[in-house]
Scaffold this active site. Structure first.
Site, PDB file in Angstrom:
ATOM      1  N   TYR A  21      51.542  91.452   2.864  1.00 46.08           N
ATOM      2  CA  TYR A  21      52.488  91.393   1.748  1.00 46.08           C
ATOM      3  C   TYR A  21      53.507  92.539   1.831  1.00 46.08           C
ATOM      4  O   TYR A  21      53.764  93.220   0.837  1.00 46.08           O
ATOM      5  CB  TYR A  21      51.729  91.446   0.403  1.00 46.08           C
ATOM      6  N   TYR A 149      44.249  81.916  -7.700  1.00 49.39           N
ATOM      7  CA  TYR A 149      44.614  82.319  -6.335  1.00 49.39           C
ATOM      8  C   TYR A 149      43.543  81.796  -5.390  1.00 49.39           C
ATOM      9  O   TYR A 149      42.349  82.010  -5.609  1.00 49.39           O
ATOM     10  CB  TYR A 149      44.716  83.852  -6.216  1.00 49.39           C
ATOM     11  N   ASP A 249      35.602  77.956  -5.798  1.00 45.64           N
ATOM     12  CA  ASP A 249      36.035  78.978  -4.847  1.00 45.64           C
ATOM     13  C   ASP A 249      35.334  80.281  -5.240  1.00 45.64           C
ATOM     14  O   ASP A 249      35.775  80.977  -6.159  1.00 45.64           O
ATOM     15  CB  ASP A 249      37.560  79.111  -4.904  1.00 45.64           C
ATOM     16  N   LYS A 278      34.702  86.709   2.235  1.00 47.48           N
ATOM     17  CA  LYS A 278      34.767  88.131   1.891  1.00 47.48           C
ATOM     18  C   LYS A 278      33.452  88.882   2.121  1.00 47.48           C
ATOM     19  O   LYS A 278      33.206  89.358   3.226  1.00 47.48           O
ATOM     20  CB  LYS A 278      35.230  88.294   0.441  1.00 47.48           C
TER      21      LYS A 278
HETATM   22  N1  PMP Z   1      40.069  82.569  -2.605  1.00 47.42           N
HETATM   23  C1  PMP Z   1      39.904  83.636  -3.400  1.00 47.42           C
HETATM   24  C2  PMP Z   1      39.309  83.450  -4.765  1.00 47.42           C
HETATM   25  C3  PMP Z   1      40.298  84.904  -2.959  1.00 47.42           C
HETATM   26  O1  PMP Z   1      40.156  85.968  -3.784  1.00 47.42           O
HETATM   27  C4  PMP Z   1      40.837  85.046  -1.651  1.00 47.42           C
HETATM   28  C5  PMP Z   1      41.279  86.391  -1.116  1.00 47.42           C
HETATM   29  N2  PMP Z   1      41.691  87.332  -2.008  1.00 47.42           N
HETATM   30  C6  PMP Z   1      40.974  83.901  -0.854  1.00 47.42           C
HETATM   31  C7  PMP Z   1      40.564  82.683  -1.362  1.00 47.42           C
HETATM   32  C8  PMP Z   1      41.536  83.979   0.531  1.00 47.42           C
HETATM   33  O2  PMP Z   1      40.660  84.614   1.389  1.00 47.42           O
HETATM   34  P1  PMP Z   1      41.161  85.275   2.757  1.00 47.42           P
HETATM   35  O3  PMP Z   1      42.021  86.442   2.364  1.00 47.42           O
HETATM   36  O4  PMP Z   1      39.913  85.662   3.466  1.00 47.42           O
HETATM   37  O5  PMP Z   1      41.939  84.221   3.488  1.00 47.42           O
END
Ligand code: PMP
Length: 427
Positions: A21, A149, A249, A278
């Site tokens: 970013y 997100y 998610d 993560k």
């Molecule tokens: N979904 C959620 C809820 C997230 O918080 C994130 C990353 N912040 C992602 C998907 C994307 O994961 P990545 O950065 O490993 O691509």
């Protein structure tokens, strides 16, 4: 490059290395990390920082953990990587078995991939292929909520907040359906009126909707908003009523962050598809998984084309799977629930001192997540230098100054982080 002074490294970095970013022509300063241990990052100039971010919410056990190091070292002696097409290996099988065991009931079929965004892409592909295989190819849109997100890749961007960081791609990403962001706070009394907007969309559009995707209980990168588990529960009920799949998610919330192993547990639901990432490797390596029910997998596999058409080169990387197995076993072997509850209580108490500051809109904590929400957006450029001077590492965004520390953080270190958050809030 033959000279490795800090200045030269940074000068090359500034000229040639794109950061997340960030602008390539006027990037914010970056700080070179030499090593890390426990909750402390050591910069190349010797500065030590207490990490309040767990490296974007992943390093739950802290850095340089002997158990996790050993898992990778042992695996390295056998094999670092091998393709997953036509081959398999014990680390992937062990990890799949653990995930099936610890994720909500019914999630049984594990698809490994490299990152959270890709796990979301896969979940969406699964949902679309599920309906295709069911003879309903018109069910191919997604329904979600504002302020969410789900990642930076294209389909994932299409379910992020339409006014969020991917706005400029609005014209080229598929148009999805958005209900209002959940409004009832985590501990607030549930108001059934809140679900009406979501139900109306389902009523009007269910024939074209493949799945609902939600970040259960915590909207993370969309603003660190904690909301009522009852909302998740009701949306899950509606997904059954209107015959659409439910994708959870749990990339940010998985592995204990909100105080439950998975946030779906707070709502007492089992989704049709769940994404994890993560913290799955304790923050060591890039790995994620999309886990589906038997019913989803069976339907996809029974379709005309049978196979699920996805297969990344580094799918189920053995080093990543081995460290994930070690990280999950380590988590389950410690009193993580008690520790996360203690962190939550300390965050609530510590951050409450800042709630009356004129610049502050509110403070909140859930699990190992503490937030000061400002009235105005934080200027990252000016706060970043200040953060380093305070001896901590935080990465505020928008109006949010937050911490998601490793679970191994000690109380006095947490106090230092909260003190730094308060000072940043003062401006
Ligand atoms: N979904 C959620 C809820 C997230 O918080 C994130 C990353 N912040 C992602 C998907 C994307 O994961 P990545 O950065 O490993 O691509």
């Amino acid at each position: 490059m033959n000279n490795n002074s800090i200045e030269q490294l940074l000068s090359f970095d500034k000229e040639h290395v794109w950061h997340p970013y960030a602008s390539m022509t006027s990037p914010l300063p970056v700080y070179p990390v030499a090593s890390a241990r426990g909750v402390r990052l050591r910069l190349m100039d010797g500065t030590e920082l207490i990490d309040g971010t767990s490296s974007w919410w992943s390093a739950i056990h802290g850095y340089n953990h002997p158990v996790l190091n050993r898992a990778i070292q042992n695996q390295l002696n056998n094999i670092a990587h091998v393709m997953f097409g036509g081959l398999t290996h014990k680390p992937a099988i062990e990890l799949a078995s653990l995930l099936v065991e610890i994720t909500p009931h019914g999630l049984e079929k594990v698809f490994f991939c490299d990152s959270g965004s890709v796990a979301v892409e896969i979940a969406i592909k699964m949902a679309i292929q599920y309906w295709y295989a069911s003879g309903k190819p018109e069910k191919n849109r997604l329904l979600t909520v504002k302020s969410g997100y789900h990642g930076d890749t294209f389909m994932a961007m299409s379910v992020c907040d339409p006014e969020g960081l991917h706005q400029m791609f609005g014209r080229v990403i598929p148009k999805q359906l958005f209900a209002n962001a959940p409004a009832t706070g985590y501990n607030e009394e549930w108001n059934e009126d809140e679900i009406k907007g979501m139900e109306q969309i389902l009523h009007d559009h269910h024939h074209e909707i493949a799945a609902i995707i939600l970040e259960p209980v915590l909207q993370g990168a969309g603003g660190m908003r904690f909301y009522s588990p009852q909302y998740v529960k009701r949306v899950h009920e509606l997904s059954s009523k209107y015959n659409v799949l439910f994708i959870a998610d749990e990339i940010a919330t998985g592995f204990g962050r909100t105080g439950s192993l998975f946030a779906c547990e707070k709502a007492g639901i089992s989704p049709d598809i769940m994404c994890v990432g993560k913290a799955i490797t304790g923050g060591y390596m890039s790995l994620a998984a999309t886990i589906a029910t038997k019913e989803v997998a069976k339907t996809i596999s029974s379709g005309k084309d049978g196979a699920f058409m996805h297969g990344p080169t580094f799918m189920a990387n053995p080093l990543a799977c081995a460290v994930a197995v070690a990280s999950i076993k380590l988590l389950l072997s410690m009193p993580w629930k008690r520790r996360v509850a203690e962190i939550e209580a300390r965050l609530k108490e510590g951050l409450s001192h800042y709630s009356d500051m004129p610049e502050v809109a509110g403070v909140r904590a859930l699990g190992a997540i503490g937030v000061i929400e400002m009235k105005e957006a934080v200027d990252l450029k000016s706060v970043q230098e200040k953060i380093i001077k305070l001896g901590v590492w935080l990465r505020p965004f928008g109006k949010v100054i937050y911490t998601m520390p490793p679970y191994i953080i000690q109380d006095h270190e947490l106090d230092i982080i909260m003190d730094a958050m308060g000072r940043l809030a003062k401006g």
